[in-house]
Design a protein around this motif. Sequence first.
Motif, PDB file in Angstrom:
ATOM      1  N   MET A  58      -6.250  -1.161  -0.151  1.00 52.35           N
ATOM      2  CA  MET A  58      -5.057  -1.875   0.311  1.00 52.35           C
ATOM      3  C   MET A  58      -4.720  -1.462   1.740  1.00 52.35           C
ATOM      4  SD  MET A  58      -2.768  -1.544  -3.145  1.00 52.35           S
ATOM      5  CE  MET A  58      -1.294  -2.331  -2.565  1.00 52.35           C
ATOM      6  N   CYS A  59      -4.863  -0.178   2.038  1.00 49.84           N
ATOM      7  CA  CYS A  59      -4.574   0.315   3.396  1.00 49.84           C
ATOM      8  C   CYS A  59      -5.556  -0.277   4.406  1.00 49.84           C
ATOM      9  CB  CYS A  59      -4.644   1.840   3.439  1.00 49.84           C
ATOM     10  SG  CYS A  59      -3.294   2.655   2.578  1.00 49.84           S
ATOM     11  N   VAL A  60      -6.811  -0.345   4.028  1.00 50.44           N
ATOM     12  CA  VAL A  60      -7.821  -0.927   4.908  1.00 50.44           C
ATOM     13  C   VAL A  60      -7.502  -2.396   5.163  1.00 50.44           C
ATOM     14  CG1 VAL A  60     -10.256  -1.603   5.028  1.00 50.44           C
ATOM     15  CG2 VAL A  60      -9.636   0.704   4.286  1.00 50.44           C
ATOM     16  N   GLU A  61      -7.123  -3.099   4.111  1.00 49.27           N
ATOM     17  CA  GLU A  61      -6.765  -4.509   4.254  1.00 49.27           C
ATOM     18  C   GLU A  61      -5.543  -4.669   5.134  1.00 49.27           C
ATOM     19  OE1 GLU A  61      -7.169  -8.489   4.011  1.00 49.27           O
ATOM     20  OE2 GLU A  61      -8.557  -6.999   3.238  1.00 49.27           O
ATOM     21  N   TRP A  62      -4.548  -3.797   4.974  1.00 50.72           N
ATOM     22  CA  TRP A  62      -3.335  -3.850   5.808  1.00 50.72           C
ATOM     23  C   TRP A  62      -3.671  -3.626   7.280  1.00 50.72           C
ATOM     24  CZ3 TRP A  62       1.452  -5.534   5.667  1.00 50.72           C
ATOM     25  CH2 TRP A  62       2.362  -5.076   6.613  1.00 50.72           C
ATOM     26  N   ARG A  63      -4.519  -2.625   7.549  1.00 53.29           N
ATOM     27  CA  ARG A  63      -4.913  -2.368   8.938  1.00 53.29           C
ATOM     28  C   ARG A  63      -5.655  -3.564   9.517  1.00 53.29           C
ATOM     29  NH1 ARG A  63      -6.510   2.803   7.077  1.00 53.29           N
ATOM     30  NH2 ARG A  63      -8.643   2.104   7.214  1.00 53.29           N
ATOM     31  N   ARG A  64      -6.517  -4.175   8.731  1.00 55.05           N
ATOM     32  CA  ARG A  64      -7.259  -5.345   9.199  1.00 55.05           C
ATOM     33  C   ARG A  64      -6.294  -6.493   9.489  1.00 55.05           C
ATOM     34  NH1 ARG A  64     -10.600  -6.298   4.879  1.00 55.05           N
ATOM     35  NH2 ARG A  64     -11.997  -4.696   5.640  1.00 55.05           N
ATOM     36  N   TYR A  65      -5.308  -6.651   8.635  1.00 51.64           N
ATOM     37  CA  TYR A  65      -4.338  -7.733   8.781  1.00 51.64           C
ATOM     38  C   TYR A  65      -3.457  -7.543  10.006  1.00 51.64           C
ATOM     39  CZ  TYR A  65      -1.145 -11.341   7.046  1.00 51.64           C
ATOM     40  OH  TYR A  65      -0.392 -12.471   6.907  1.00 51.64           O
ATOM     41  N   THR A  66      -3.116  -6.293  10.323  1.00 49.00           N
ATOM     42  CA  THR A  66      -2.218  -6.024  11.441  1.00 49.00           C
ATOM     43  C   THR A  66      -2.936  -5.654  12.730  1.00 49.00           C
ATOM     44  OG1 THR A  66      -1.967  -3.721  10.765  1.00 49.00           O
ATOM     45  CG2 THR A  66      -0.336  -5.290   9.938  1.00 49.00           C
ATOM     46  N   ALA A 116      -9.066   5.874  -9.727  1.00 53.05           N
ATOM     47  CA  ALA A 116      -9.138   4.418  -9.539  1.00 53.05           C
ATOM     48  C   ALA A 116      -7.925   3.923  -8.754  1.00 53.05           C
ATOM     49  CB  ALA A 116      -9.225   3.725 -10.890  1.00 53.05           C
ATOM     50  N   SER A 117      -6.756   4.468  -9.065  1.00 53.77           N
ATOM     51  CA  SER A 117      -5.545   4.088  -8.322  1.00 53.77           C
ATOM     52  C   SER A 117      -5.664   4.468  -6.851  1.00 53.77           C
ATOM     53  CB  SER A 117      -4.312   4.778  -8.913  1.00 53.77           C
ATOM     54  OG  SER A 117      -4.058   4.320 -10.213  1.00 53.77           O
ATOM     55  N   ALA A 118      -6.161   5.676  -6.584  1.00 53.09           N
ATOM     56  CA  ALA A 118      -6.314   6.136  -5.196  1.00 53.09           C
ATOM     57  C   ALA A 118      -7.288   5.247  -4.432  1.00 53.09           C
ATOM     58  CB  ALA A 118      -6.773   7.587  -5.169  1.00 53.09           C
ATOM     59  N   ARG A 119      -8.377   4.837  -5.074  1.00 56.49           N
ATOM     60  CA  ARG A 119      -9.343   3.952  -4.415  1.00 56.49           C
ATOM     61  C   ARG A 119      -8.736   2.586  -4.129  1.00 56.49           C
ATOM     62  NH1 ARG A 119     -13.165   6.011  -8.676  1.00 56.49           N
ATOM     63  NH2 ARG A 119     -14.063   7.874  -7.721  1.00 56.49           N
ATOM     64  N   ALA A 120      -7.952   2.066  -5.072  1.00 52.92           N
ATOM     65  CA  ALA A 120      -7.297   0.774  -4.869  1.00 52.92           C
ATOM     66  C   ALA A 120      -6.303   0.853  -3.713  1.00 52.92           C
ATOM     67  CB  ALA A 120      -6.591   0.335  -6.151  1.00 52.92           C
ATOM     68  N   ILE A 121      -5.587   1.952  -3.627  1.00 56.72           N
ATOM     69  CA  ILE A 121      -4.625   2.140  -2.537  1.00 56.72           C
ATOM     70  C   ILE A 121      -5.355   2.219  -1.203  1.00 56.72           C
ATOM     71  CG2 ILE A 121      -2.960   3.758  -1.547  1.00 56.72           C
ATOM     72  CD1 ILE A 121      -2.218   4.449  -4.517  1.00 56.72           C
ATOM     73  N   GLU A 122      -6.468   2.917  -1.180  1.00 63.11           N
ATOM     74  CA  GLU A 122      -7.246   3.022   0.057  1.00 63.11           C
ATOM     75  C   GLU A 122      -7.712   1.643   0.514  1.00 63.11           C
ATOM     76  OE1 GLU A 122      -9.113   4.301   3.379  1.00 63.11           O
ATOM     77  OE2 GLU A 122      -7.770   5.456   2.109  1.00 63.11           O
ATOM     78  N   ALA A 140       0.834  -1.205   0.000  1.00 62.02           N
ATOM     79  CA  ALA A 140       0.000   0.000   0.000  1.00 62.02           C
ATOM     80  C   ALA A 140       0.867   1.253   0.000  1.00 62.02           C
ATOM     81  CB  ALA A 140      -0.929  -0.006   1.211  1.00 62.02           C
ATOM     82  N   GLN A 141       1.919   1.265   0.796  1.00 68.49           N
ATOM     83  CA  GLN A 141       2.814   2.424   0.837  1.00 68.49           C
ATOM     84  C   GLN A 141       3.558   2.578  -0.483  1.00 68.49           C
ATOM     85  OE1 GLN A 141       2.935   4.877   2.962  1.00 68.49           O
ATOM     86  NE2 GLN A 141       4.535   5.895   1.793  1.00 68.49           N
ATOM     87  N   GLN A 142       3.996   1.495  -1.064  1.00 68.02           N
ATOM     88  CA  GLN A 142       4.693   1.554  -2.343  1.00 68.02           C
ATOM     89  C   GLN A 142       3.759   2.077  -3.434  1.00 68.02           C
ATOM     90  OE1 GLN A 142       6.180  -2.421  -2.809  1.00 68.02           O
ATOM     91  NE2 GLN A 142       7.739  -2.150  -1.231  1.00 68.02           N
ATOM     92  N   ALA A 143       2.498   1.652  -3.397  1.00 64.39           N
ATOM     93  CA  ALA A 143       1.523   2.134  -4.379  1.00 64.39           C
ATOM     94  C   ALA A 143       1.228   3.616  -4.168  1.00 64.39           C
ATOM     95  CB  ALA A 143       0.235   1.314  -4.281  1.00 64.39           C
ATOM     96  N   ARG A 144       1.165   4.054  -2.909  1.00 61.71           N
ATOM     97  CA  ARG A 144       0.928   5.470  -2.614  1.00 61.71           C
ATOM     98  C   ARG A 144       2.087   6.318  -3.140  1.00 61.71           C
ATOM     99  NH1 ARG A 144      -0.106   6.830   3.401  1.00 61.71           N
ATOM    100  NH2 ARG A 144      -2.063   5.813   2.988  1.00 61.71           N
ATOM    101  N   GLU A 145       3.307   5.818  -2.966  1.00 62.87           N
ATOM    102  CA  GLU A 145       4.470   6.538  -3.477  1.00 62.87           C
ATOM    103  C   GLU A 145       4.465   6.593  -5.009  1.00 62.87           C
ATOM    104  OE1 GLU A 145       7.769   4.528  -1.668  1.00 62.87           O
ATOM    105  OE2 GLU A 145       7.283   5.330   0.331  1.00 62.87           O
ATOM    106  N   ALA A 146       4.022   5.516  -5.642  1.00 67.02           N
ATOM    107  CA  ALA A 146       3.934   5.498  -7.108  1.00 67.02           C
ATOM    108  C   ALA A 146       2.882   6.495  -7.593  1.00 67.02           C
ATOM    109  CB  ALA A 146       3.604   4.092  -7.597  1.00 67.02           C
ATOM    110  N   LEU A 147       1.754   6.575  -6.895  1.00 65.31           N
ATOM    111  CA  LEU A 147       0.724   7.557  -7.253  1.00 65.31           C
ATOM    112  C   LEU A 147       1.269   8.968  -7.091  1.00 65.31           C
ATOM    113  CD1 LEU A 147      -2.180   8.329  -8.031  1.00 65.31           C
ATOM    114  CD2 LEU A 147      -2.785   8.131  -5.606  1.00 65.31           C
ATOM    115  N   GLY A 148       1.992   9.211  -6.012  1.00 67.72           N
ATOM    116  CA  GLY A 148       2.607  10.514  -5.796  1.00 67.72           C
ATOM    117  C   GLY A 148       3.582  10.872  -6.903  1.00 67.72           C
ATOM    118  N   ALA A 149       4.345   9.881  -7.366  1.00 69.39           N
ATOM    119  CA  ALA A 149       5.295  10.117  -8.462  1.00 69.39           C
ATOM    120  C   ALA A 149       4.561  10.474  -9.747  1.00 69.39           C
ATOM    121  CB  ALA A 149       6.170   8.883  -8.663  1.00 69.39           C
TER     122      ALA A 149
END
Length: 128
Positions: free
Chosen positions: A86-94, A78-84, A9-18
């Motif tokens: 992913m973040c929700v899934e990461w929080r659920r996982y951790t 669409a990329s921003a929604r996918a990243i969001e 999720a963080q890597q995707a957020r950085e790619a979107l920022g780029a």
Amino acid sequence: MTTSPNSPAQQAREALGARLRELRREAGFTGRALAALIDCHYSKVSRIEHGSQAPTEANIRAWCRACDAADQTDDLLASARAIESMCVEWRRYTRSGMKHLMQVAIPLYERTSLVRIYEPSMIPGLFQ
């Protein structure tokens, strides 16, 4: 929203920022100039471009409008929604802790018969 520095999720957020940084540069704007156009603080532009803050949908729409890249708005949203998600899934996982994430590597470690390590800051053997 906090994610692990190495999480997908963080890597995707950085790619979107780029991608957003590239749009800004192609339009010929500095971070401050774009911030003034989209009515936000220039540090927010920097945080979005470096992936430390997620852009909102309104940010993305304004960004694309200001950079004359309206044709890319839907793809970026669409990329921003996918990243969001992913973040929700990461929080659920951790949510229950990191123990189960660390235990994933145990079977691989148990199957390993040889481990080689290179330590560039340590002087080996007789040279010490």
